[in-house]
Scaffold this motif. Structure first.
Motif, mmCIF file in Angstrom:
data_model
loop_
_atom_site.group_PDB
_atom_site.id
_atom_site.type_symbol
_atom_site.label_atom_id
_atom_site.label_comp_id
_atom_site.label_asym_id
_atom_site.label_seq_id
_atom_site.Cartn_x
_atom_site.Cartn_y
_atom_site.Cartn_z
ATOM 1 N N UNK A 28 47.245 37.748 43.569
ATOM 2 C CA UNK A 28 46.681 36.796 42.632
ATOM 3 C C UNK A 28 47.555 36.684 41.389
ATOM 4 N N UNK A 29 47.586 35.519 40.784
ATOM 5 C CA UNK A 29 48.320 35.334 39.552
ATOM 6 C C UNK A 29 47.538 35.964 38.408
ATOM 7 N N UNK A 30 48.094 36.943 37.717
ATOM 8 C CA UNK A 30 47.341 37.642 36.687
ATOM 9 C C UNK A 30 47.133 36.794 35.442
ATOM 10 N N UNK A 31 46.052 37.087 34.704
ATOM 11 C CA UNK A 31 45.800 36.401 33.456
ATOM 12 C C UNK A 31 46.472 37.119 32.305
ATOM 13 N N UNK A 32 46.263 36.611 31.077
ATOM 14 C CA UNK A 32 46.908 37.199 29.907
ATOM 15 C C UNK A 32 46.482 38.650 29.703
ATOM 16 N N UNK A 33 45.173 38.939 29.878
ATOM 17 C CA UNK A 33 44.684 40.297 29.679
ATOM 18 C C UNK A 33 45.325 41.255 30.677
ATOM 19 N N UNK A 34 45.457 40.820 31.928
ATOM 20 C CA UNK A 34 46.084 41.667 32.940
ATOM 21 C C UNK A 34 47.519 41.987 32.556
ATOM 22 N N UNK A 35 48.252 40.986 32.088
ATOM 23 C CA UNK A 35 49.648 41.200 31.713
ATOM 24 C C UNK A 35 49.768 42.148 30.525
ATOM 25 N N UNK A 36 48.823 42.076 29.611
ATOM 26 C CA UNK A 36 48.844 42.989 28.466
ATOM 27 C C UNK A 36 48.672 44.429 28.931
ATOM 28 N N UNK A 37 47.749 44.642 29.880
ATOM 29 C CA UNK A 37 47.540 45.995 30.410
ATOM 30 C C UNK A 37 48.745 46.440 31.220
ATOM 31 N N UNK A 38 49.288 45.529 31.992
ATOM 32 C CA UNK A 38 50.413 45.889 32.871
ATOM 33 C C UNK A 38 51.684 46.207 32.088
ATOM 34 N N UNK A 39 51.728 45.835 30.837
ATOM 35 C CA UNK A 39 52.866 46.231 30.006
ATOM 36 C C UNK A 39 52.952 47.752 29.923
ATOM 37 N N UNK A 40 51.817 48.424 30.094
ATOM 38 C CA UNK A 40 51.780 49.886 30.053
ATOM 39 C C UNK A 40 51.800 50.508 31.445
ATOM 40 N N UNK A 41 51.418 49.746 32.471
ATOM 41 C CA UNK A 41 51.249 50.332 33.804
ATOM 42 C C UNK A 41 52.307 49.894 34.822
ATOM 43 N N UNK A 42 53.117 48.904 34.485
ATOM 44 C CA UNK A 42 53.976 48.280 35.500
ATOM 45 C C UNK A 42 54.842 49.280 36.263
ATOM 46 N N UNK A 43 55.394 50.269 35.572
ATOM 47 C CA UNK A 43 56.267 51.244 36.247
ATOM 48 C C UNK A 43 55.486 52.343 36.951
ATOM 49 N N UNK A 44 54.136 52.283 36.861
ATOM 50 C CA UNK A 44 53.303 53.304 37.492
ATOM 51 C C UNK A 44 52.368 52.716 38.548
ATOM 52 N N UNK A 45 52.503 51.441 38.848
ATOM 53 C CA UNK A 45 51.565 50.773 39.743
ATOM 54 C C UNK A 45 51.852 51.089 41.207
ATOM 55 N N UNK A 46 50.777 51.161 41.959
ATOM 56 C CA UNK A 46 50.873 51.428 43.404
ATOM 57 C C UNK A 46 51.309 50.150 44.116
ATOM 58 N N UNK A 47 52.323 50.265 44.959
ATOM 59 C CA UNK A 47 52.878 49.117 45.678
ATOM 60 C C UNK A 47 52.342 49.131 47.109
ATOM 61 N N UNK A 48 51.364 48.272 47.396
ATOM 62 C CA UNK A 48 50.745 48.249 48.724
ATOM 63 C C UNK A 48 51.734 47.789 49.799
ATOM 64 N N UNK A 49 52.545 46.797 49.473
ATOM 65 C CA UNK A 49 53.512 46.304 50.461
ATOM 66 C C UNK A 49 54.503 47.391 50.840
ATOM 67 N N UNK A 50 54.981 48.132 49.851
ATOM 68 C CA UNK A 50 55.917 49.221 50.116
ATOM 69 C C UNK A 50 55.245 50.327 50.914
ATOM 70 N N UNK A 51 53.935 50.565 50.633
ATOM 71 C CA UNK A 51 53.205 51.582 51.391
ATOM 72 C C UNK A 51 53.153 51.208 52.867
#
Length: 211
Positions: A28-51
């Motif tokens: 899904x295309x993330x909203x502004x709030x999601x992008x604000x949170x992901x600024x802190x989590x992007x390098x720690x996010x679980x990658x389902x496709x890679x899994x």
């Protein structure tokens, strides 16, 4: 490689490639709030496709080696039971670790949990070594039952039985401070330490004024 093994491998590859396509197409295309949170989590996010890709490599390797076929029924049974006991022990010790970090009376939780974290590391290594063979045994047993129930074609269960167990990803839940409501749910890699959890939560709390 026997014809049956080739058929199983091809079926496996098709199923996993389909799963990767579905995961990619459901983003899904993330909203502004999601992008604000992901600024802190992007390098720690679980990658389902890679899994899924890694799982495919593990399953293909299992099909090629088929180490479980050289074990007796008793050895297969014992290996699976021992594997499940290790998984349970990990869950118990992870609960104990969380209790240490949640206890306000413990001034230095990292030092207090050093021995426990060492035990967990050894258990994780033990689980990782046993997992491929234990998974293959479970797949074989379920496939045999499926064949006995008439759910197989040419000796192959339809769809192929796949089982791959890894630690579950963590979830960072973001809520407003003045309401009980989930605004974001971001999956994080499972190997984050309790210290890293606390630091990430504190960053998001302070910078975005959320819970």
């Amino acid at each position: 490689m026997p014809k049956r093994a080739i058929k199983q491998t091809l079926s496996l590859a098709l199923v996993i490639l389909l799963g990767m396509f579905l995961l990619a197409s459901s983003t899904l295309t993330p909203g502004d709030q999601t992008e604000k949170v992901r600024a802190f989590t992007r390098d720690k996010e679980f990658d389902f496709t890679n899994w899924v890709w890694n799982a495919m490599q593990v399953k293909l390797a299992q099909r090629t080696i088929s180490a479980e076929r050289y074990l007796t029924e008793e050895e297969r049974h014992n290996l699976v039971v021992d594997f499940l006991k290790v998984v349970l022990e990990i869950q118990i010790k992870e609960g104990q670790l969380n209790e240490i970090y949640a206890d306000p009376n413990i001034a230095d939780p990292q030092a207090a949990s050093a021995e426990l974290r060492a035990e967990l590391e050894a258990l994780h290594e033990k689980r990782n070594q046993a997992a491929p063979t234990a998974e293959a045994i479970l797949e074989s047993q379920i496939s045999q039952v499926a064949e006995e129930m008439g759910l197989a074609y040419g000796g192959q269960a339809i769809p192929p039985v796949l089982y791959h167990s890894t630690p579950l990803p963590w979830a960072l839940i973001v809520s407003p401070r003045d309401a009980i409501r989930q605004e974001e749910d971001i999956n994080l890699v499972p190997d984050l330490t309790v210290d890293e959890h606390a630091a990430l939560e504190e960053q998001v709390d302070e910078k975005l004024d959320v819970s």
